[in-house]
Design a protein around this motif. Sequence first.
Motif, PDB file in Angstrom:
ATOM      1  N   GLN A 171       1.304   0.439 -53.643  1.00  0.00           N
ATOM      2  CA  GLN A 171       2.244   1.520 -53.409  1.00  0.00           C
ATOM      3  C   GLN A 171       1.552   2.736 -52.776  1.00  0.00           C
ATOM      4  OE1 GLN A 171       5.130   1.336 -57.105  1.00  0.00           O
ATOM      5  NE2 GLN A 171       3.029   0.955 -57.780  1.00  0.00           N
ATOM      6  N   ALA A 172       2.340   3.804 -52.564  1.00  0.00           N
ATOM      7  CA  ALA A 172       1.816   5.009 -51.920  1.00  0.00           C
ATOM      8  C   ALA A 172       0.683   5.635 -52.718  1.00  0.00           C
ATOM      9  CB  ALA A 172       2.943   6.016 -51.713  1.00  0.00           C
ATOM     10  N   ASP A 173       0.668   5.400 -54.045  1.00  0.00           N
ATOM     11  CA  ASP A 173      -0.419   5.939 -54.871  1.00  0.00           C
ATOM     12  C   ASP A 173      -1.610   4.991 -54.957  1.00  0.00           C
ATOM     13  OD1 ASP A 173       0.633   3.955 -56.446  1.00  0.00           O
ATOM     14  OD2 ASP A 173       1.131   5.232 -58.152  1.00  0.00           O
ATOM     15  N   GLY A 174      -1.519   3.847 -54.273  1.00  0.00           N
ATOM     16  CA  GLY A 174      -2.608   2.878 -54.266  1.00  0.00           C
ATOM     17  C   GLY A 174      -2.530   1.846 -55.360  1.00  0.00           C
ATOM     18  N   ASN A 175      -1.597   2.018 -56.325  1.00  0.00           N
ATOM     19  CA  ASN A 175      -1.482   1.071 -57.427  1.00  0.00           C
ATOM     20  C   ASN A 175      -0.632  -0.132 -57.033  1.00  0.00           C
ATOM     21  OD1 ASN A 175      -2.970   2.784 -59.070  1.00  0.00           O
ATOM     22  ND2 ASN A 175      -1.142   3.842 -59.834  1.00  0.00           N
ATOM     23  N   MET A 176      -1.011  -1.300 -57.540  1.00  0.00           N
ATOM     24  CA  MET A 176      -0.273  -2.526 -57.255  1.00  0.00           C
ATOM     25  C   MET A 176       1.125  -2.477 -57.883  1.00  0.00           C
ATOM     26  SD  MET A 176      -1.243  -6.401 -58.418  1.00  0.00           S
ATOM     27  CE  MET A 176      -0.666  -6.069 -60.091  1.00  0.00           C
ATOM     28  N   ALA A 177       2.138  -2.908 -57.113  1.00  0.00           N
ATOM     29  CA  ALA A 177       3.517  -2.909 -57.595  1.00  0.00           C
ATOM     30  C   ALA A 177       3.813  -4.183 -58.378  1.00  0.00           C
ATOM     31  CB  ALA A 177       4.491  -2.792 -56.426  1.00  0.00           C
ATOM     32  N   THR A 178       4.767  -4.106 -59.301  1.00  0.00           N
ATOM     33  CA  THR A 178       5.266  -5.266 -60.035  1.00  0.00           C
ATOM     34  C   THR A 178       6.784  -5.214 -60.051  1.00  0.00           C
ATOM     35  OG1 THR A 178       5.141  -4.081 -62.148  1.00  0.00           O
ATOM     36  CG2 THR A 178       3.215  -5.405 -61.507  1.00  0.00           C
ATOM     37  N   GLY A 179       7.416  -6.318 -60.465  1.00  0.00           N
ATOM     38  CA  GLY A 179       8.874  -6.357 -60.552  1.00  0.00           C
ATOM     39  C   GLY A 179       9.525  -6.368 -59.177  1.00  0.00           C
ATOM     40  N   TRP A 180      10.709  -5.773 -59.080  1.00  0.00           N
ATOM     41  CA  TRP A 180      11.436  -5.743 -57.820  1.00  0.00           C
ATOM     42  C   TRP A 180      10.875  -4.662 -56.905  1.00  0.00           C
ATOM     43  CZ3 TRP A 180      14.465  -9.434 -56.094  1.00  0.00           C
ATOM     44  CH2 TRP A 180      15.116 -10.277 -57.004  1.00  0.00           C
ATOM     45  N   LEU A 181      10.808  -4.978 -55.602  1.00  0.00           N
ATOM     46  CA  LEU A 181      10.294  -4.051 -54.595  1.00  0.00           C
ATOM     47  C   LEU A 181      11.218  -4.046 -53.394  1.00  0.00           C
ATOM     48  CD1 LEU A 181       7.950  -2.306 -53.265  1.00  0.00           C
ATOM     49  CD2 LEU A 181       7.126  -4.504 -52.350  1.00  0.00           C
ATOM     50  N   ASN A 182      11.623  -2.847 -52.946  1.00  0.00           N
ATOM     51  CA  ASN A 182      12.380  -2.697 -51.699  1.00  0.00           C
ATOM     52  C   ASN A 182      11.419  -2.186 -50.640  1.00  0.00           C
ATOM     53  OD1 ASN A 182      14.049  -1.684 -49.549  1.00  0.00           O
ATOM     54  ND2 ASN A 182      15.773  -1.754 -50.963  1.00  0.00           N
ATOM     55  N   TYR A 183      11.174  -3.032 -49.624  1.00  0.00           N
ATOM     56  CA  TYR A 183      10.214  -2.673 -48.582  1.00  0.00           C
ATOM     57  C   TYR A 183      10.803  -3.018 -47.223  1.00  0.00           C
ATOM     58  CZ  TYR A 183       5.904  -2.535 -45.824  1.00  0.00           C
ATOM     59  OH  TYR A 183       4.955  -2.253 -44.886  1.00  0.00           O
ATOM     60  N   SER A 184      10.876  -2.038 -46.338  1.00  0.00           N
ATOM     61  CA  SER A 184      11.429  -2.203 -44.986  1.00  0.00           C
ATOM     62  C   SER A 184      12.831  -2.796 -45.022  1.00  0.00           C
ATOM     63  CB  SER A 184      10.505  -3.079 -44.128  1.00  0.00           C
ATOM     64  OG  SER A 184       9.257  -2.443 -43.936  1.00  0.00           O
ATOM     65  N   GLY A 185      13.627  -2.363 -46.018  1.00  0.00           N
ATOM     66  CA  GLY A 185      15.018  -2.798 -46.098  1.00  0.00           C
ATOM     67  C   GLY A 185      15.220  -4.156 -46.728  1.00  0.00           C
ATOM     68  N   LYS A 186      14.169  -4.794 -47.218  1.00  0.00           N
ATOM     69  CA  LYS A 186      14.281  -6.104 -47.851  1.00  0.00           C
ATOM     70  C   LYS A 186      13.775  -6.017 -49.292  1.00  0.00           C
ATOM     71  CE  LYS A 186      13.633  -8.750 -43.589  1.00  0.00           C
ATOM     72  NZ  LYS A 186      12.819  -9.798 -42.897  1.00  0.00           N
ATOM     73  N   TRP A 187      14.402  -6.830 -50.157  1.00  0.00           N
ATOM     74  CA  TRP A 187      13.998  -6.871 -51.553  1.00  0.00           C
ATOM     75  C   TRP A 187      13.043  -8.045 -51.788  1.00  0.00           C
ATOM     76  CZ3 TRP A 187      14.596  -3.316 -55.241  1.00  0.00           C
ATOM     77  CH2 TRP A 187      15.563  -2.331 -55.067  1.00  0.00           C
ATOM     78  N   TYR A 188      11.988  -7.772 -52.558  1.00  0.00           N
ATOM     79  CA  TYR A 188      11.016  -8.790 -52.935  1.00  0.00           C
ATOM     80  C   TYR A 188      10.862  -8.760 -54.459  1.00  0.00           C
ATOM     81  CZ  TYR A 188       9.747  -8.495 -47.994  1.00  0.00           C
ATOM     82  OH  TYR A 188       9.778  -8.500 -46.627  1.00  0.00           O
ATOM     83  N   TYR A 189      10.578  -9.920 -55.041  1.00  0.00           N
ATOM     84  CA  TYR A 189      10.345  -9.981 -56.477  1.00  0.00           C
ATOM     85  C   TYR A 189       8.886 -10.325 -56.707  1.00  0.00           C
ATOM     86  CZ  TYR A 189      10.805 -11.016 -61.416  1.00  0.00           C
ATOM     87  OH  TYR A 189      10.651 -11.010 -62.788  1.00  0.00           O
ATOM     88  N   LEU A 190       8.165  -9.404 -57.357  1.00  0.00           N
ATOM     89  CA  LEU A 190       6.728  -9.540 -57.541  1.00  0.00           C
ATOM     90  C   LEU A 190       6.339 -10.017 -58.932  1.00  0.00           C
ATOM     91  CD1 LEU A 190       5.670  -6.238 -55.733  1.00  0.00           C
ATOM     92  CD2 LEU A 190       6.111  -8.493 -54.746  1.00  0.00           C
ATOM     93  N   GLY A 191       7.319 -10.073 -59.845  1.00  0.00           N
ATOM     94  CA  GLY A 191       7.024 -10.540 -61.194  1.00  0.00           C
ATOM     95  C   GLY A 191       6.150  -9.559 -61.958  1.00  0.00           C
ATOM     96  N   SER A 192       5.755  -9.964 -63.144  1.00  0.00           N
ATOM     97  CA  SER A 192       4.921  -9.080 -63.978  1.00  0.00           C
ATOM     98  C   SER A 192       3.467  -9.085 -63.540  1.00  0.00           C
ATOM     99  CB  SER A 192       5.011  -9.521 -65.444  1.00  0.00           C
ATOM    100  OG  SER A 192       4.565 -10.868 -65.592  1.00  0.00           O
ATOM    101  N   ASP A 193       3.058 -10.128 -62.774  1.00  0.00           N
ATOM    102  CA  ASP A 193       1.666 -10.208 -62.320  1.00  0.00           C
ATOM    103  C   ASP A 193       1.464  -9.587 -60.950  1.00  0.00           C
ATOM    104  OD1 ASP A 193       3.025 -12.057 -60.825  1.00  0.00           O
ATOM    105  OD2 ASP A 193       1.643 -13.717 -61.209  1.00  0.00           O
TER     106      ASP A 193
END
Length: 424
Positions: free
Chosen positions: A338-360
């Motif tokens: 993410q913008a703070d440099g930390n890895m994202a988890t769960g649902w992510l909206n990026y460039s208008g698309k949704w991604y599911y990253l899970g707990s890992d």
Amino acid sequence: MNKNLKKIVAIALAIGAISAVAPATNINFLTTKAYASSDDDSNDETELESLQLLTESGSKIKLYESSSYDSDDKVDADDVEAGEKYFAKTSSDTINIDIDGPSSKYVRVFKGTSDSTKGKKISSDISLDKDSTTTLTVRVYDEEPDDDVRYEDDDYSSEYTIKVKCTADSSDSDDEDSSDSSDDYDDIYLDRLSVDGQSISLSKSKVEYTYNVSSDTDEVTIKATPEDEDYDVTIDGDSVDDDDKYKSDVDLKKGENKIKIELEDGDDERVYTLIINRGGTSSTTGSTTNTASGSPSSATDVVATVTNKWVQVGGNWQYKDATGNTVKNTWVQNYFVQADGNMATGWLNYSGKWYYLGSDGARKTGWQQAGGKWYYLDSEGAMQTGWVRDLGSGKYYYLNSDGSMAYNTMIGKYKLGSDGAWIN
């Protein structure tokens, strides 16, 4: 979620092949072509519209008209013709076949030409014989064949033959992330290697190099000049020579791209691996140290300046680029920082698309359950909506606007069962 629903989704997960189309019947407002079974379960299309080989990671494998793999003999996936023989070369020992045309239930692929060879469904993984050539035969049938259909059966409508050369050494480890040793090859070498004109410093003791590009770089030009012009040079499956100035354009997917550069001189061979990471904050010239770790779980707490590696800072995973800076707001392999440099988890909206990253934090694909609902994510991890069809079973499912699978309801004139499948 009842047992039937769990069962059908488990099947869909195993098949892992979905295409976004609508169920086609005699309805005027539907214009997307689909291949639903007719009442007599016969196939109206007996030839393929396209045929594409894919590596396990989803990269396309080029087809050729001859075993010379000359660029002039390259064949586009939608130009294949029934009854013809094609050739391909890959460093992957597991591949898939993607087709367009008839429903996949009418298509079977055979590995080898023994009469007793059993046909496999087109969605199945195909293992290749390492350091050898495997003959694959793809056949299309008028009617859905039995599960135990054999190569000797000759009631098919059309067939396509592909001879696939697997360059993976039979002595290599099964771990796809393991590096090839320079000592495993003969004494033939590259003289120069560059990416988009930026030279990479070569060493005769190394065969693996890493290069980082920004996330908006979707293609690079690789130049691989051999020490001797008599050497045969192949870049990502494309043969290059002095007429090409030993250059080849290579498409990049987001994250890690492993590109094989092969040298041959008669029986002598050397294979270089160029790992291009698309998603760093900036392009970096000729990085050859600390190849990026495949996942955060393989990293350690940061105690010193590190490069091209996951580190844990304050309990959060971060990724350091080739200069030791924290990568931000982009993909790193199958993870998003993410913008703070930390890895994202769960649902992510990026460039208008949704991604599911899970707990890992790892980007998911295929059928996934989240919050008690089922979702389908394509090969790039993007959440899908609307109608999708399972290419293995031929069943259709409807995904609501929020991506969740609908079931036990009506979508227009279409009825969905308790397993989510359209009841036709």
